[in-house]
Motif scaffolding. Sequence first.
Motif, PDB file in Angstrom:
ATOM      1  N   LEU A 237       0.837  -1.201   0.000  1.00 59.25           N
ATOM      2  CA  LEU A 237       0.000   0.000   0.000  1.00 59.25           C
ATOM      3  C   LEU A 237       0.868   1.246   0.000  1.00 59.25           C
ATOM      4  CD1 LEU A 237      -2.783   1.416   0.415  1.00 59.25           C
ATOM      5  CD2 LEU A 237      -2.407   1.156   2.879  1.00 59.25           C
ATOM      6  N   LEU A 238       1.909   1.191   0.785  1.00 57.79           N
ATOM      7  CA  LEU A 238       2.823   2.317   0.875  1.00 57.79           C
ATOM      8  C   LEU A 238       3.510   2.554  -0.475  1.00 57.79           C
ATOM      9  CD1 LEU A 238       4.351   4.397   2.616  1.00 57.79           C
ATOM     10  CD2 LEU A 238       5.916   2.580   3.272  1.00 57.79           C
ATOM     11  N   SER A 239       3.965   1.458  -1.099  1.00 56.46           N
ATOM     12  CA  SER A 239       4.640   1.584  -2.388  1.00 56.46           C
ATOM     13  C   SER A 239       3.696   2.106  -3.444  1.00 56.46           C
ATOM     14  CB  SER A 239       5.207   0.224  -2.820  1.00 56.46           C
ATOM     15  OG  SER A 239       6.129  -0.237  -1.865  1.00 56.46           O
TER      16      SER A 239
ATOM     17  N   ARG B 132      -4.957  10.357   1.423  1.00 56.22           N
ATOM     18  CA  ARG B 132      -5.580   9.381   2.331  1.00 56.22           C
ATOM     19  C   ARG B 132      -5.039   7.995   2.010  1.00 56.22           C
ATOM     20  NH1 ARG B 132     -11.848   9.313   4.279  1.00 56.22           N
ATOM     21  NH2 ARG B 132     -11.871   7.213   5.219  1.00 56.22           N
ATOM     22  N   MET B 133      -4.651   7.249   3.063  1.00 54.40           N
ATOM     23  CA  MET B 133      -4.097   5.898   2.896  1.00 54.40           C
ATOM     24  C   MET B 133      -4.714   4.973   3.945  1.00 54.40           C
ATOM     25  SD  MET B 133      -0.061   6.831   2.274  1.00 54.40           S
ATOM     26  CE  MET B 133       0.380   5.132   1.981  1.00 54.40           C
ATOM     27  N   ASP B 134      -5.989   4.650   3.795  1.00 54.93           N
ATOM     28  CA  ASP B 134      -6.689   3.828   4.788  1.00 54.93           C
ATOM     29  C   ASP B 134      -6.002   2.476   4.981  1.00 54.93           C
ATOM     30  OD1 ASP B 134      -8.498   5.768   5.273  1.00 54.93           O
ATOM     31  OD2 ASP B 134     -10.138   4.895   4.106  1.00 54.93           O
ATOM     32  N   GLY B 135      -6.047   2.019   6.227  1.00 55.36           N
ATOM     33  CA  GLY B 135      -5.437   0.734   6.558  1.00 55.36           C
ATOM     34  C   GLY B 135      -4.017   0.853   7.066  1.00 55.36           C
ATOM     35  N   ALA B 136      -3.425   2.036   6.907  1.00 52.97           N
ATOM     36  CA  ALA B 136      -2.039   2.228   7.371  1.00 52.97           C
ATOM     37  C   ALA B 136      -2.021   2.541   8.857  1.00 52.97           C
ATOM     38  CB  ALA B 136      -1.385   3.363   6.582  1.00 52.97           C
ATOM     39  N   ASP B 137      -1.154   1.846   9.606  1.00 48.21           N
ATOM     40  CA  ASP B 137      -1.006   2.153  11.022  1.00 48.21           C
ATOM     41  C   ASP B 137      -0.028   3.309  11.179  1.00 48.21           C
ATOM     42  OD1 ASP B 137       1.470   1.031  10.527  1.00 48.21           O
ATOM     43  OD2 ASP B 137       1.067  -0.815  11.632  1.00 48.21           O
ATOM     44  N   ALA B 138       0.255   3.707  12.448  1.00 47.49           N
ATOM     45  CA  ALA B 138       1.098   4.867  12.703  1.00 47.49           C
ATOM     46  C   ALA B 138       2.494   4.688  12.111  1.00 47.49           C
ATOM     47  CB  ALA B 138       1.186   5.124  14.206  1.00 47.49           C
TER      48      ALA B 138
ATOM     49  N   VAL C 261       5.736  19.714   1.684  1.00 45.07           N
ATOM     50  CA  VAL C 261       4.916  19.538   2.876  1.00 45.07           C
ATOM     51  C   VAL C 261       4.033  18.329   2.604  1.00 45.07           C
ATOM     52  CG1 VAL C 261       3.073  20.474   4.294  1.00 45.07           C
ATOM     53  CG2 VAL C 261       4.923  21.960   3.538  1.00 45.07           C
ATOM     54  N   VAL C 262       4.080  17.315   3.490  1.00 42.98           N
ATOM     55  CA  VAL C 262       3.332  16.081   3.291  1.00 42.98           C
ATOM     56  C   VAL C 262       2.398  15.864   4.465  1.00 42.98           C
ATOM     57  CG1 VAL C 262       3.477  13.587   2.960  1.00 42.98           C
ATOM     58  CG2 VAL C 262       5.266  15.070   2.009  1.00 42.98           C
ATOM     59  N   VAL C 263       1.106  15.631   4.163  1.00 43.64           N
ATOM     60  CA  VAL C 263       0.134  15.277   5.199  1.00 43.64           C
ATOM     61  C   VAL C 263      -0.590  14.029   4.735  1.00 43.64           C
ATOM     62  CG1 VAL C 263      -1.857  15.987   6.559  1.00 43.64           C
ATOM     63  CG2 VAL C 263      -0.166  17.696   5.836  1.00 43.64           C
ATOM     64  N   LEU C 264      -0.552  12.975   5.529  1.00 43.32           N
ATOM     65  CA  LEU C 264      -1.208  11.711   5.213  1.00 43.32           C
ATOM     66  C   LEU C 264      -2.228  11.377   6.295  1.00 43.32           C
ATOM     67  CD1 LEU C 264       1.883   9.560   4.122  1.00 43.32           C
ATOM     68  CD2 LEU C 264       0.380  10.943   2.681  1.00 43.32           C
ATOM     69  N   GLY C 265      -3.372  10.814   5.862  1.00 42.02           N
ATOM     70  CA  GLY C 265      -4.404  10.413   6.805  1.00 42.02           C
ATOM     71  C   GLY C 265      -4.822   8.981   6.587  1.00 42.02           C
ATOM     72  N   SER C 266      -5.289   8.342   7.669  1.00 44.00           N
ATOM     73  CA  SER C 266      -5.667   6.931   7.576  1.00 44.00           C
ATOM     74  C   SER C 266      -6.783   6.614   8.556  1.00 44.00           C
ATOM     75  CB  SER C 266      -4.453   6.047   7.891  1.00 44.00           C
ATOM     76  OG  SER C 266      -4.830   4.699   8.107  1.00 44.00           O
ATOM     77  N   VAL C 267      -7.699   5.772   8.117  1.00 45.24           N
ATOM     78  CA  VAL C 267      -8.672   5.165   9.022  1.00 45.24           C
ATOM     79  C   VAL C 267      -8.304   3.694   9.114  1.00 45.24           C
ATOM     80  CG1 VAL C 267     -11.089   4.649   9.469  1.00 45.24           C
ATOM     81  CG2 VAL C 267     -10.463   6.813   8.363  1.00 45.24           C
ATOM     82  N   ASP C 268      -7.935   3.265  10.312  1.00 46.44           N
ATOM     83  CA  ASP C 268      -7.445   1.906  10.509  1.00 46.44           C
ATOM     84  C   ASP C 268      -8.048   1.344  11.789  1.00 46.44           C
ATOM     85  OD1 ASP C 268      -5.864  -0.454  10.229  1.00 46.44           O
ATOM     86  OD2 ASP C 268      -4.428   0.365  11.661  1.00 46.44           O
TER      87      ASP C 268
ATOM     88  N   GLU D  39     -14.884  13.452   8.561  1.00 44.94           N
ATOM     89  CA  GLU D  39     -14.304  14.740   8.175  1.00 44.94           C
ATOM     90  C   GLU D  39     -12.887  14.622   7.630  1.00 44.94           C
ATOM     91  OE1 GLU D  39     -15.790  17.660   8.129  1.00 44.94           O
ATOM     92  OE2 GLU D  39     -17.676  16.729   8.791  1.00 44.94           O
ATOM     93  N   LEU D  40     -12.371  13.374   7.487  1.00 44.53           N
ATOM     94  CA  LEU D  40     -10.975  13.216   7.085  1.00 44.53           C
ATOM     95  C   LEU D  40     -10.715  13.757   5.685  1.00 44.53           C
ATOM     96  CD1 LEU D  40      -8.122  12.227   7.617  1.00 44.53           C
ATOM     97  CD2 LEU D  40      -8.810   9.940   6.865  1.00 44.53           C
ATOM     98  N   ASP D  41     -11.592  13.445   4.716  1.00 41.93           N
ATOM     99  CA  ASP D  41     -11.371  13.906   3.346  1.00 41.93           C
ATOM    100  C   ASP D  41     -11.364  15.429   3.267  1.00 41.93           C
ATOM    101  OD1 ASP D  41     -11.116  11.376   2.253  1.00 41.93           O
ATOM    102  OD2 ASP D  41     -13.268  11.159   1.914  1.00 41.93           O
ATOM    103  N   ALA D  42     -12.325  16.065   3.943  1.00 45.08           N
ATOM    104  CA  ALA D  42     -12.398  17.532   3.916  1.00 45.08           C
ATOM    105  C   ALA D  42     -11.178  18.145   4.584  1.00 45.08           C
ATOM    106  CB  ALA D  42     -13.678  17.990   4.621  1.00 45.08           C
ATOM    107  N   ALA D  43     -10.731  17.522   5.655  1.00 46.92           N
ATOM    108  CA  ALA D  43      -9.562  18.046   6.363  1.00 46.92           C
ATOM    109  C   ALA D  43      -8.331  17.998   5.476  1.00 46.92           C
ATOM    110  CB  ALA D  43      -9.334  17.253   7.645  1.00 46.92           C
ATOM    111  N   LEU D  44      -8.132  16.884   4.776  1.00 45.57           N
ATOM    112  CA  LEU D  44      -6.984  16.760   3.879  1.00 45.57           C
ATOM    113  C   LEU D  44      -7.088  17.723   2.704  1.00 45.57           C
ATOM    114  CD1 LEU D  44      -6.578  12.850   3.887  1.00 45.57           C
ATOM    115  CD2 LEU D  44      -5.047  14.503   4.976  1.00 45.57           C
ATOM    116  N   ALA D  45      -8.307  17.905   2.221  1.00 48.68           N
ATOM    117  CA  ALA D  45      -8.516  18.793   1.071  1.00 48.68           C
ATOM    118  C   ALA D  45      -8.164  20.237   1.395  1.00 48.68           C
ATOM    119  CB  ALA D  45      -9.973  18.694   0.602  1.00 48.68           C
ATOM    120  N   GLY D  46      -8.221  20.605   2.662  1.00 45.08           N
ATOM    121  CA  GLY D  46      -7.949  21.988   3.036  1.00 45.08           C
ATOM    122  C   GLY D  46      -6.486  22.281   3.302  1.00 45.08           C
ATOM    123  N   VAL D  47      -5.595  21.266   3.200  1.00 44.75           N
ATOM    124  CA  VAL D  47      -4.181  21.472   3.519  1.00 44.75           C
ATOM    125  C   VAL D  47      -3.525  22.469   2.575  1.00 44.75           C
ATOM    126  CG1 VAL D  47      -1.910  20.351   3.595  1.00 44.75           C
ATOM    127  CG2 VAL D  47      -3.894  19.224   4.622  1.00 44.75           C
ATOM    128  N   ALA D  48      -3.752  22.313   1.273  1.00 47.06           N
ATOM    129  CA  ALA D  48      -3.106  23.188   0.285  1.00 47.06           C
ATOM    130  C   ALA D  48      -3.488  24.641   0.524  1.00 47.06           C
ATOM    131  CB  ALA D  48      -3.473  22.752  -1.122  1.00 47.06           C
TER     132      ALA D  48
END
Length: 865
Positions: free
Chosen positions: A742-744, A766-772, A790-797, A848-857
């Motif tokens: 998934l990471l690759s 967003r990279m769901d399934g990824a742990d910390a 600047v990199v921001v990644l989010g995950s629901v795991d 709210e994860l998708d909206a939060a990531l969308a606002g980073v830029a």
Amino acid sequence: MTSKELRQAFLEFFRARDHEVVASSPLVPGNDPTLLFTNAGMVQFKDVFLGEEQRNYQRAVTSQRCVRAGGKHNDLENVGYTARHHTFFEMLGNFSFGDYFKEQAIQYAWEFLTETMGLTPEKLWVTVYEDDDEAADIWLKKMGVDKNRFSRLGAKDNFWAMGDTGPCGPCSEIFYDHGADVPGGPPGSPDEDGDRYVEIWNLVFMQFERAADGTLTPLPKPSVDTGMGLERIAAVMQGVHSNYQIDLFANLINAAAKIVGVQNNGSSSLNVIADHIRACAFLIVDGVLPGNEGRGYVLRRIIRRAVRHGKKLGAEGTFFWKLAQPLIAEMGEAYPELAKAQAHVEKVLRKEEERFAETLDQGMEILENAIADLQGKEIPGDVVFKLYDTYGFPVDLTADIARERDLTVDTEGFESEMDAQRDRARAASKFAAGDSGNVRTEVESAFSGYDGLADNGKVIALFLDSQPVEMLKEGQAGIVVLDNTPFYAESGGQVGDTGTLGNAAASFVVNDTRKSGKANLHVGTVASGSINVGDELHADVDEQRRRAIVLNHSATHLMHAALRKILGEHVTQKGSLVAPDRLRFDFSHYEPVTKEQLERIEAMVNEEIRQNTAAEVNLMGYDEAVASGAMALFGEKYDDVVRVLRLGDFSVELCGGTHVARSGDIGVFKITSEGGVASGVRRIEAVTGQGALEWIDRNQHSLDEVAGLVKSTREQAAVKVEQLVRRNRELEKQLAEAKQQLLSGGAASADDSVTEIAGIKVLAKRMDGADAKTLREAVDRFKDKLQSAVVVLGSVDDGKVRLAAGVTKNNLDRLKAGDVIKPVAEMIGGRGGGRPDFAQAGGSNADELDAALAGVAAWVAGQLG
């Protein structure tokens, strides 16, 4: 003459003059808790000199092994730097217990030195106490000693005392003159500290009893106590100046040089190693193991000092333990116990060497850095403490290194750090003393509980809040003391009895029984009526509880014997608890007890239980008991008459506790746990009788539950659980590989999600399934790939929302990862933080994860203006 020949010549000289040849006592003084180690020949005769013990002889001769490396008598810091200081030495001595006195003692000494040893009087110098005219006349008039080789000295040099009070008396010392080519003057002269005149024999004439006010009263039976170091007289007889040049040491030093891999060039480090192997080996033989306090800590200090000197010479790997064999070749004939314990000695030394090797290099690095940073010539106390506390460097080891560098150690600063640590330890271990904690009483209780669990007794003392009173009223908690009681008071690891006291007018519930002097203190509460001093009470011990305690106590003795048979005779008791629900036994051992050994111990104890051997209890004198094979604990103080518990030929120990009538009464013995409680000390807990059966039932029930969960029989449960564990590991491995894929994959598609703002690439993905851990690794990969980003990644795991943010180093002057992640985290109902280049956060609102990531830029663009 060789050291061996000298030792034998001395013993035979006095044997021919009606002296009993007495074997050396252990280095750990038996029946004397006031001494750390046996440091003189008279230690084993202390009670004889005090008149508290009678022997079947009035004259004795010994070659006593001694250690002076701890407590008041400590020569450790000088070993390696002088010609005659040792941690371990042999003291040749002859003793008279009220038989001969000054004249005969002097005659024997002079005859042995001048006739048996063949020393010329011109090479000897004699001193006496300044006021001892009697001894002076014997030396000058009867023995014909040259008055020009004779001197009178003060109390500091020639008056001996066992302590501030007690037996004492003048002494006479004999010195050997090594010749005018050696610096130094005769005893009593200004330059007496030189090496020319060396004391070889001290004759102590115990003729007074010193009172607290200093008054000296003549003893009814004056005695003689002498001591001559074997190493010193060997140096004289072999024509060498240093003890390290005698045959015994020469062979050990050659062996040490060969083992370490260096030439024998007379280095002090080789002297240290040769000296220390003697002390270490004999201490281990006598039951001491390396530890963090008391005798164990002294042993650890000596071992580590030797190891450090070996490393200083360039020794690689473990080496010190290999010197046990050369030592046995030198001293095994005189001390057969040394050869018998060779494997044990080698194993203990090797393990301690390995343990110290883990931290030696780190500690030396800390010390070298501290020395390099010194402004003066003193190593700071906090550095010394850190080396001691963290890396196991005894203070004298640091001082040893400092001495080599012409430095000193801030001992006051170290002690200040130690005091602070002790204060912290005391604060952490404070506990409220029980009601009996401060009770002191001179009354005595007779104990009748060996033969029954009920008896009558008269109240001879009452206490309320630790103060004596005449009466205890209903509802009051206090202490009752009876003149006669069947209640066992807590001692020897066995807990105190509980039960009731009472008569027609009152009752008292006993919650515990403790000891104060010779009184048994019944601690509890008046349930009804009132109890007065002088009342007659009937005492009833809780029978079921006592019987459970009895089973555990007798099982403890069987287990102790089994431990010594299976693990080795070095095993000795270090503490115990005998309670109704379990037994706990602490013992000296240098490594965890294996599963197989525990099974053998348990099986051996249960075999003795099935033998149903009668428990035999006898009262006898302490010496008679030890001579019969009874085991006594080193350092314990026993009465003149002791109780000896014998369970067949399997276990014989001194014990004042209560026990079964037959070993079969124990029923069954089951070990429940084994573990370490301190360096060199292990602990076993076990249960017996009904408690053991209940423990087995609980474990069987747990096994049935496990078998049900894995849909198996009890017999196949372990196999099924092993299969499930193996399958779980395989799945965890597959999951980890999937996350890496998934990471690759995420990295491969990163370019599609990148926005460039003011020269900085912004990636929010967003990279769901990824742990910390996976998110952190992904951030690092994206930062490496994008170079300026600047990199921001989010995950629901597994129901958890995780965020990770990173900023490349070339942009840290413009943005910080913690600032970037904060608004994103707030949108998902969480918060986070971290370093300027990396931050993490978590939250609970996955919607709210998708909206939060969308606002980073947009947020980055706003910050860059």
